[in-house]
Design an enzyme around this catalytic site. Structure first.
Site, short mmCIF file in Angstrom:
data_model
loop_
_atom_site.label_atom_id
_atom_site.label_comp_id
_atom_site.label_asym_id
_atom_site.label_seq_id
_atom_site.Cartn_x
_atom_site.Cartn_y
_atom_site.Cartn_z
N GLY A 15 0.76 -1.26 0.02
CA GLY A 15 -0.19 0.17 -0.14
C GLY A 15 0.82 1.23 0.03
N SER A 16 1.82 1.16 -0.37
CA SER A 16 2.86 2.33 -0.55
C SER A 16 2.32 3.52 -1.22
CB SER A 16 4.47 2.22 -0.77
OG SER A 16 4.59 1.83 -2.22
N ASN A 17 1.72 3.04 -2.51
CA ASN A 17 1.15 3.83 -3.30
C ASN A 17 -0.09 4.73 -2.70
OD1 ASN A 17 2.21 4.19 -6.27
ND2 ASN A 17 2.63 2.24 -5.75
N LYS A 68 -7.98 -14.13 -10.81
CA LYS A 68 -9.13 -13.36 -11.30
C LYS A 68 -10.06 -13.24 -10.15
CE LYS A 68 -11.75 -16.71 -13.73
NZ LYS A 68 -12.39 -16.93 -14.86
N MET A 95 -3.62 -7.34 -7.44
CA MET A 95 -3.02 -8.34 -8.27
C MET A 95 -3.65 -9.59 -8.72
SD MET A 95 -0.01 -7.84 -7.84
CE MET A 95 0.93 -9.23 -8.49
N ARG A 96 -5.24 -8.90 -9.10
CA ARG A 96 -5.99 -9.71 -10.03
C ARG A 96 -6.63 -8.93 -11.20
NH1 ARG A 96 -7.86 -14.13 -6.60
NH2 ARG A 96 -6.84 -14.18 -4.86
N ASN A 112 -4.62 2.28 -13.57
CA ASN A 112 -3.76 1.33 -12.83
C ASN A 112 -2.31 1.94 -12.98
OD1 ASN A 112 -2.57 -1.31 -11.72
ND2 ASN A 112 -1.93 -1.61 -13.91
N HIS A 114 1.81 0.61 -13.24
CA HIS A 114 2.56 -0.38 -13.82
C HIS A 114 4.01 0.02 -13.80
CE1 HIS A 114 3.53 -4.43 -15.59
NE2 HIS A 114 4.48 -3.60 -16.28
C1 GRF Z 1 3.60 -1.16 -7.68
O1 GRF Z 1 4.87 -1.34 -7.95
C2 GRF Z 1 2.74 -1.07 -8.63
O2 GRF Z 1 3.55 -0.74 -9.90
C3 GRF Z 1 2.36 -2.29 -9.01
O3 GRF Z 1 1.87 -2.87 -7.54
C4 GRF Z 1 3.09 -2.24 -6.70
C5 GRF Z 1 2.25 -1.89 -5.53
O4 GRF Z 1 2.88 -1.25 -4.66
N1 GRF Z 1 1.10 -2.64 -9.95
P1 GRF Z 1 2.46 -0.86 -3.07
O5 GRF Z 1 1.32 -2.04 -2.60
O6 GRF Z 1 1.51 0.26 -3.44
O7 GRF Z 1 3.46 -0.47 -2.19
#
Ligand code: GRF
Length: 207
Positions: A15-17, A68, A95-96, A112, A114
């Site tokens: 969840g860092s994003n 999925k 991750m799905r 999303n 990536h």
């Molecule tokens: C990120 O590297 C993103 O590019 C990928 O999943 C990762 C999620 O990281 N789709 P976090 O859970 O936000 O730390």
């Protein structure tokens, strides 16, 4: 004041994003509100981070498949996002792969991030793919989600250099740091109504 732009965030991991987006909102850089956080992993860090910030966070069991959502789970995700009345769905390490009914329910409203410069290195462990291939520059991409894998119209990209002494960890970390800048910027532009999709191109017009 008009109603705040509502986002729903889906994630399976650390969840860092999510944290970067929540911090950018708190700092007034993104005109949006996180209405709900959903995860297919009960112990995911993203749920804990959301709860620490008093943001509604819910685990929804994903069903019998590995990559999925099962039918029942898909209905539960769509319903939770509708109840939360979200304007945009933000995938942050979910991750799905999302399928037909989910995509149709929120057409052009799912994005999303990536960890590569798409269309290079779609799929898993893109930083490893980049290192193995020997590219000198990689980065991250924010894109709309369509029926393909890592394939929809590109909203924004940020480059990251690959250094001679990079390891998998150091490159991954540098890409992650770039993600934390790029994702809030893209969400802010969408929330302000500054982006439009024209074919495969996403055009930014400052308001
Ligand atoms: C990120 O590297 C993103 O590019 C990928 O999943 C990762 C999620 O990281 N789709 P976090 O859970 O936000 O730390």
């Amino acid at each position: 004041m008009s109603n705040p732009f509502r986002i729903g965030i889906l994630g399976s991991g650390k969840g860092s994003n999510f944290v970067a987006i929540a911090d950018a909102i708190a700092a007034g850089k993104v005109p949006a509100q996180i209405a709900i956080v959903l995860s297919d992993v009960e112990t995911a860090g993203i749920l804990a981070h959301a709860r620490e910030r008093n943001i509604a966070a819910q685990y929804i069991p994903p069903g019998p498949f590995r990559t999925k959502l099962g039918e029942e789970a898909e209905r539960a995700f769509v319903s939770a996002l509708r109840v939360a009345d979200v304007d945009l769905i933000v995938l942050a390490g979910f991750m799905r792969v999302l399928k037909g009914d989910f995509l149709r329910a929120f057409e052009n409203r799912i994005i999303n991030i990536h960890p590569s410069l798409l269309p290079s290195f779609p799929g898993l462990e893109s930083w490893k793919q980049a290192l193995d291939h020997g590219v000198k520059v990689t980065g991250c991409t924010v894109h709309f989600v369509d029926a393909g894998v890592d394939a929809g119209p590109i909203i924004g990209q940020q480059t990251v250099p690959v250094l001679d002494n990079d390891t998998l960890e150091s490159l991954h970390q540098r890409i992650h740091a770039a993600e934390h800048q790029l994702y809030p910027e893209c969400i802010a532009a969408i929330a302000r109504g500054e982006t439009s999709i024209i074919g495969r191109r996403v055009i930014w017009r400052k308001k």
